[in-house]
Design an enzyme around this catalytic site. Structure first.
Site, PDB file in Angstrom:
ATOM      1  N   CYS A 160       0.806  -1.224   0.000  1.00 34.18           N
ATOM      2  CA  CYS A 160       0.000   0.000   0.000  1.00 34.18           C
ATOM      3  C   CYS A 160       0.838   1.273   0.000  1.00 34.18           C
ATOM      4  CB  CYS A 160      -0.941  -0.001   1.193  1.00 34.18           C
ATOM      5  SG  CYS A 160      -1.903  -1.519   1.320  1.00 34.18           S
ATOM      6  N   HIS A 195      -3.024   7.859   5.795  1.00 33.49           N
ATOM      7  CA  HIS A 195      -3.228   6.538   5.199  1.00 33.49           C
ATOM      8  C   HIS A 195      -4.656   6.095   5.473  1.00 33.49           C
ATOM      9  CE1 HIS A 195      -2.160   2.800   3.405  1.00 33.49           C
ATOM     10  NE2 HIS A 195      -2.289   2.098   4.519  1.00 33.49           N
ATOM     11  N   GLU A 228      -1.880   5.027  13.364  1.00 34.01           N
ATOM     12  CA  GLU A 228      -1.495   6.229  12.618  1.00 34.01           C
ATOM     13  C   GLU A 228      -1.736   7.477  13.463  1.00 34.01           C
ATOM     14  OE1 GLU A 228      -1.807   8.353   8.243  1.00 34.01           O
ATOM     15  OE2 GLU A 228      -3.262   6.777   8.748  1.00 34.01           O
ATOM     16  N   LYS A 266      -9.671   7.941   1.569  1.00 34.65           N
ATOM     17  CA  LYS A 266     -10.173   6.562   1.417  1.00 34.65           C
ATOM     18  C   LYS A 266     -11.603   6.439   1.921  1.00 34.65           C
ATOM     19  CE  LYS A 266      -5.718   4.099   1.687  1.00 34.65           C
ATOM     20  NZ  LYS A 266      -4.774   5.199   2.001  1.00 34.65           N
ATOM     21  N   HIS A 280      -9.985   1.669  -0.406  1.00 33.78           N
ATOM     22  CA  HIS A 280      -8.534   1.467  -0.358  1.00 33.78           C
ATOM     23  C   HIS A 280      -8.066   0.774  -1.641  1.00 33.78           C
ATOM     24  CE1 HIS A 280      -4.558   0.923   0.874  1.00 33.78           C
ATOM     25  NE2 HIS A 280      -4.702   0.157   1.937  1.00 33.78           N
ATOM     26  N   PHE A 286       1.428  -3.337   4.060  1.00 30.07           N
ATOM     27  CA  PHE A 286       1.724  -4.639   4.647  1.00 30.07           C
ATOM     28  C   PHE A 286       3.229  -4.904   4.565  1.00 30.07           C
ATOM     29  CE2 PHE A 286      -2.599  -7.009   4.081  1.00 30.07           C
ATOM     30  CZ  PHE A 286      -3.139  -6.206   5.048  1.00 30.07           C
TER      31      PHE A 286
END
Length: 404
Positions: free
Chosen positions: A154, A294, A305, A326, A331, A390
């Protein structure tokens, strides 16, 4: 810039949707949702690749390549860049993608099982390879310079933009077509994310499924899309009379070195990437006017975050507006960073910060200013964009208003 998104097939449509807090998340159509607890997705509506390429070319590209090429056509057109008037060896392509041709892999796996391996498509390998979006953009426009692909999950397209900056800085290229693309909504992708309980199981209005930083968030809404930015050196842009939209002034990359899919418990990798990007841009914490988070809408990511932003910014974190786009498009994995970079450029240009929609229930662990539900008009001179993937792969970029 160019964009293929769940909110529309252009930067204009995408930005108009973001500013007005519209959702592009709908009931999933790319696959039959009956087998999956997640029933929603952010799909590019009515995408017909033959609007940008002939049928023969389209059949030889995965959907992720098709989306990238469509976005690249818009970006090239809006940039006024004419490759025939450039040294093509001084122009490059740097793309980010997480999974490449995943739907095509799903399809050919079915062919293998049902018809045998020799009935598989001879184009499967060049369709599937993650580097083929960059390759197809390069081939289509006759770009022969530096080419690369970031596959850092990502964080991929944010890192691709940052790497493009570095390639230009070191003098390897004058122009880089940079960005990211993803089209992974298929049975194997949905199955993989569903069994690890990463996706939302929201059963209400699909537009409300993506709920970053809200107490009722329960996973991300899977999405697809592509975002392309034409980056070039200031000298080159001025020489050709380019319309300069904004400036990428810094970038940072780090690794959590912690867990397969979970972020570091104290957000140390995220803090490091943000800190590196701001230092590279020579930007103080109180100079950051807006953070594009994010913000995936998963319980763990949004909490960590928030913790990371507070860990770096201290009390300034409570004064810095933050939003997750998002919330409106879902996403799009490896494409998300490039689309968020485009949102930051538009925020800088227009002085409008897009909202985080679906903010209804406060989470005491997510207690910052997430620009709830409605866009905010305010000067944005410096924006920070975060992407955390990830594997603990983190990438951040700093985008500033260009003042000449």
């Amino acid at each position: 810039m160019g964009a293929m998104t769940p909110l529309g097939k252009s930067v204009k449509e995408y930005w108009d949707g973001l500013k007005n807090g519209r959702s592009g998340v709908r009931r999933i159509t790319a696959v039959d949702p009956a087998s999956f607890p997640c029933k929603v997705s952010g799909e590019v509506p009515d995408f017909d690749p033959t609007e940008w390429m002939d049928k023969r070319e389209a059949r030889r590209m995965g959907r992720f390549s098709q989306l990238a090429l469509a976005a690249a056509y818009e970006a090239m057109d809006s940039s006024g860049l004419d490759i025939s008037k450039e040294d093509p060896s001084r122009v490059g392509v740097l793309m980010g993608s997480g999974s490449g041709g995943l739907p095509e892999t799903d399809e050919q796996a079915t062919v293998k099982v049902t018809k045998g391996v020799m009935r598989m498509s001879p184009f499967y390998i060049p369709i599937m390879l993650v580097n083929m979006a960059a390759a197809n953009v390069s081939r289509t426009f006759g770009i022969t310079g530096y080419t690369n692909t970031c596959a850092t999950a990502c964080a991929a397209s944010t890192q691709a933009v940052g790497e493009a900056v570095e390639v230009i800085r070191r003098g390897t290229a004058d122009v880089i077509v940079a960005g990211g693309t993803e089209a992974g909504i298929c049975e194997i992708g949905m199955g993989g994310f569903s069994t690890m309980h990463a996706l939302t199981t929201w059963t209400g209005d699909p537009a409300e499924a993506s709920r970053p930083f809200d107490a009722d968030r329960d996973g991300f809404a899977p999405a697809e899309g592509a975002g392309i930015l034409i980056l070039e050196s200031l000298e080159h842009a001025r020489a050709r009379g380019a319309n300069i939209l904004a400036e990428v002034t810094g970038w940072g990359v780090s690794s959590d070195a912690f867990h397969l899919v979970q972020p570091h418990e104290q957000g140390l990798g995220a803090i490091s990437a943000m800190k590196l990007a701001l230092a590279d841009a020579n930007v103080n914490l109180d100079d950051v006017d807006y953070i594009n988070a994010h913000g995936t809408s998963t319980p763990t990511n949004d909490r960590i975050e928030t913790l990371a932003i507070k860990g770096l910014f201290g009390e300034q974190a409570y004064k810095t507006p933050i939003s997750s786009t998002k919330s409106m498009i879902g996403h799009s994995l490896g494409a998300s960073g490039a689309l968020e970079a485009i949102a930051c450029v538009q925020a800088v240009r227009e002085g409008v910060m897009p909202p985080t929609i679906n903010q209804h229930t406060a989470d005491p662990e997510c207690d910052l200013d997430y620009i709830p539900n409605e866009a905010r008009e305010s000067a944005v001179n410096t924006a920070l964009s975060n992407s955390f993937g990830f594997g603990g792969q983190n990438a951040c970029i700093v985008i500033k208003k260009f003042t000449g």
